[in-house]
Design a protein around this motif. Structure first.
Motif, PDB file in Angstrom:
ATOM      1  N   GLY A   1       4.053  -8.513   1.644  1.00  0.00           N
ATOM      2  CA  GLY A   1       3.476  -8.975   0.385  1.00  0.00           C
ATOM      3  C   GLY A   1       3.563  -7.900  -0.666  1.00  0.00           C
ATOM      4  N   ALA A   2       2.875  -8.118  -1.757  1.00  0.00           N
ATOM      5  CA  ALA A   2       2.855  -7.141  -2.842  1.00  0.00           C
ATOM      6  C   ALA A   2       1.971  -5.979  -2.413  1.00  0.00           C
ATOM      7  CB  ALA A   2       2.325  -7.781  -4.108  1.00  0.00           C
ATOM      8  N   ILE A   3       2.591  -4.927  -1.935  1.00  0.00           N
ATOM      9  CA  ILE A   3       1.845  -3.789  -1.402  1.00  0.00           C
ATOM     10  C   ILE A   3       1.696  -2.747  -2.506  1.00  0.00           C
ATOM     11  CG2 ILE A   3       1.755  -2.041   0.402  1.00  0.00           C
ATOM     12  CD1 ILE A   3       3.505  -3.974   2.084  1.00  0.00           C
ATOM     13  N   LEU A   4       0.507  -2.723  -3.080  1.00  0.00           N
ATOM     14  CA  LEU A   4       0.217  -1.816  -4.193  1.00  0.00           C
ATOM     15  C   LEU A   4      -0.424  -0.539  -3.670  1.00  0.00           C
ATOM     16  CD1 LEU A   4      -1.273  -4.546  -6.537  1.00  0.00           C
ATOM     17  CD2 LEU A   4       1.084  -3.700  -6.485  1.00  0.00           C
ATOM     18  N   LYS A   5      -0.431   0.476  -4.509  1.00  0.00           N
ATOM     19  CA  LYS A   5      -0.977   1.779  -4.114  1.00  0.00           C
ATOM     20  C   LYS A   5      -2.408   1.698  -3.568  1.00  0.00           C
ATOM     21  CE  LYS A   5      -0.612   6.506  -5.741  1.00  0.00           C
ATOM     22  NZ  LYS A   5      -0.331   7.330  -6.897  1.00  0.00           N
ATOM     23  N   PRO A   6      -3.315   0.917  -4.171  1.00  0.00           N
ATOM     24  CA  PRO A   6      -4.664   0.814  -3.582  1.00  0.00           C
ATOM     25  C   PRO A   6      -4.645   0.215  -2.170  1.00  0.00           C
ATOM     26  CG  PRO A   6      -4.684   0.016  -5.843  1.00  0.00           C
ATOM     27  CD  PRO A   6      -3.245   0.234  -5.463  1.00  0.00           C
ATOM     28  N   VAL A   7      -3.708  -0.690  -1.925  1.00  0.00           N
ATOM     29  CA  VAL A   7      -3.571  -1.276  -0.590  1.00  0.00           C
ATOM     30  C   VAL A   7      -3.099  -0.211   0.395  1.00  0.00           C
ATOM     31  CG1 VAL A   7      -2.308  -2.975   0.807  1.00  0.00           C
ATOM     32  CG2 VAL A   7      -3.159  -3.606  -1.458  1.00  0.00           C
TER      33      VAL A   7
ATOM     34  N   SER B   1       9.526  -5.723   0.611  1.00  0.00           N
ATOM     35  CA  SER B   1       8.090  -5.803   0.368  1.00  0.00           C
ATOM     36  C   SER B   1       7.292  -5.732   1.665  1.00  0.00           C
ATOM     37  CB  SER B   1       7.756  -7.099  -0.378  1.00  0.00           C
ATOM     38  OG  SER B   1       8.095  -8.212   0.418  1.00  0.00           O
ATOM     39  N   GLU B   2       7.889  -5.188   2.713  1.00  0.00           N
ATOM     40  CA  GLU B   2       7.204  -5.053   3.993  1.00  0.00           C
ATOM     41  C   GLU B   2       7.077  -3.591   4.379  1.00  0.00           C
ATOM     42  OE1 GLU B   2       8.587  -9.067   6.364  1.00  0.00           O
ATOM     43  OE2 GLU B   2       9.530  -7.186   6.877  1.00  0.00           O
ATOM     44  N   LEU B   3       6.020  -3.311   5.091  1.00  0.00           N
ATOM     45  CA  LEU B   3       5.933  -2.011   5.739  1.00  0.00           C
ATOM     46  C   LEU B   3       5.670  -2.262   7.208  1.00  0.00           C
ATOM     47  CD1 LEU B   3       2.828  -1.063   6.532  1.00  0.00           C
ATOM     48  CD2 LEU B   3       2.671  -0.618   4.125  1.00  0.00           C
ATOM     49  N   VAL B   4       6.039  -1.307   8.033  1.00  0.00           N
ATOM     50  CA  VAL B   4       5.841  -1.416   9.474  1.00  0.00           C
ATOM     51  C   VAL B   4       4.990  -0.248   9.933  1.00  0.00           C
ATOM     52  CG1 VAL B   4       6.970  -1.433  11.727  1.00  0.00           C
ATOM     53  CG2 VAL B   4       8.061  -2.581   9.797  1.00  0.00           C
ATOM     54  N   ALA B   5       3.972  -0.562  10.717  1.00  0.00           N
ATOM     55  CA  ALA B   5       3.116   0.456  11.325  1.00  0.00           C
ATOM     56  C   ALA B   5       3.370   0.418  12.828  1.00  0.00           C
ATOM     57  CB  ALA B   5       1.652   0.168  11.012  1.00  0.00           C
ATOM     58  N   ARG B   6       3.789   1.556  13.397  1.00  0.00           N
ATOM     59  CA  ARG B   6       4.098   1.632  14.831  1.00  0.00           C
ATOM     60  C   ARG B   6       3.109   2.565  15.520  1.00  0.00           C
ATOM     61  NH1 ARG B   6       9.036  -0.747  15.105  1.00  0.00           N
ATOM     62  NH2 ARG B   6      10.330  -0.549  13.255  1.00  0.00           N
ATOM     63  N   VAL B   7       2.476   2.029  16.579  1.00  0.00           N
ATOM     64  CA  VAL B   7       1.474   2.784  17.319  1.00  0.00           C
ATOM     65  C   VAL B   7       2.150   3.634  18.392  1.00  0.00           C
ATOM     66  CG1 VAL B   7      -0.562   2.615  18.799  1.00  0.00           C
ATOM     67  CG2 VAL B   7      -0.199   0.929  16.984  1.00  0.00           C
TER      68      VAL B   7
ATOM     69  N   ASP C   1      -5.407  -6.729   0.975  1.00  0.00           N
ATOM     70  CA  ASP C   1      -4.982  -7.688  -0.045  1.00  0.00           C
ATOM     71  C   ASP C   1      -3.455  -7.800  -0.045  1.00  0.00           C
ATOM     72  OD1 ASP C   1      -4.960  -9.440  -2.154  1.00  0.00           O
ATOM     73  OD2 ASP C   1      -5.310  -7.910  -3.679  1.00  0.00           O
ATOM     74  N   VAL C   2      -2.924  -8.436   1.012  1.00  0.00           N
ATOM     75  CA  VAL C   2      -1.485  -8.649   1.159  1.00  0.00           C
ATOM     76  C   VAL C   2      -1.244 -10.095   1.583  1.00  0.00           C
ATOM     77  CG1 VAL C   2      -0.948  -6.248   1.713  1.00  0.00           C
ATOM     78  CG2 VAL C   2      -1.519  -7.822   3.556  1.00  0.00           C
ATOM     79  N   ASP C   3       0.020 -10.504   1.591  1.00  0.00           N
ATOM     80  CA  ASP C   3       0.345 -11.883   1.938  1.00  0.00           C
ATOM     81  C   ASP C   3       0.194 -12.165   3.426  1.00  0.00           C
ATOM     82  OD1 ASP C   3       0.927 -12.338  -0.715  1.00  0.00           O
ATOM     83  OD2 ASP C   3       3.075 -12.061  -0.463  1.00  0.00           O
ATOM     84  N   GLU C   4       0.648 -11.233   4.266  1.00  0.00           N
ATOM     85  CA  GLU C   4       0.670 -11.512   5.700  1.00  0.00           C
ATOM     86  C   GLU C   4       0.657 -10.222   6.513  1.00  0.00           C
ATOM     87  OE1 GLU C   4       3.456 -13.987   8.861  1.00  0.00           O
ATOM     88  OE2 GLU C   4       3.967 -13.982   6.749  1.00  0.00           O
ATOM     89  N   VAL C   5      -0.023 -10.281   7.656  1.00  0.00           N
ATOM     90  CA  VAL C   5      -0.032  -9.189   8.618  1.00  0.00           C
ATOM     91  C   VAL C   5       0.232  -9.821   9.979  1.00  0.00           C
ATOM     92  CG1 VAL C   5      -1.406  -7.363   9.707  1.00  0.00           C
ATOM     93  CG2 VAL C   5      -1.751  -7.897   7.295  1.00  0.00           C
TER      94      VAL C   5
END
Length: 130
Positions: A67-73, A4-10, A36-40
């Motif tokens: 968190g619960a990463i939904l398509k709108p997120v 339930s995590e995604l990673v963004a790398r700069v 609208d997620v649990d944690e960043v």
């Protein structure tokens, strides 16, 4: 990476110092906290090659969204990343979610945001993904 995590790398510009990279990473975290997620937060762990960090426990340029990463997120995330890249002057941000990986290289046209979000969502739903 948890399912339930995604990673963004700069992908920072060559002339960015370690301190600037850390500050810009923290700025990106603050921007993404409105999702609208649990944690960043800043990714922690061993510093990988080509990452910049004075503290090897913090990976400058790597942000974890949990968190619960939904398509709108995902659509909101892509939009925010594009705006952040434009404002910060950095090269790109690569988002990894499940088996999907997309690279945002600047402001994303409204008509293209859905395609990015769909690609990430499909990667998360693939076997081995979410």
């Amino acid at each position: 990476m948890e399912p339930s995590e995604l990673v963004a790398r700069v992908d920072f510009d060559e002339d960015v110092t370690e301190e600037e990279a850390e500050q810009q990473t923290r700025d990106l975290v603050l921007l993404l906290e409105d999702l609208d997620v649990d944690e960043v937060g800043v990714a922690e762990g061993e510093a990988a090659e080509r990452t910049r960090s004075a503290d090897p426990a913090l990976l400058a340029g790597a942000v974890v969204v949990a968190g619960a990463i939904l398509k709108p997120v995902l659509a909101a995330l892509v939009t925010l990343l594009g705006q952040w890249i434009e404002q910060s002057g950095q090269r790109s941000v690569t988002v990894e979610y499940g088996d999907a990986k997309v690279t945002v290289k600047g402001r994303v046209a409204t008509k293209d945001v859905e395609a990015y979000a769909r690609a990430l969502n499909e990667g998360a739903q693939a076997p081995g993904g979410r």
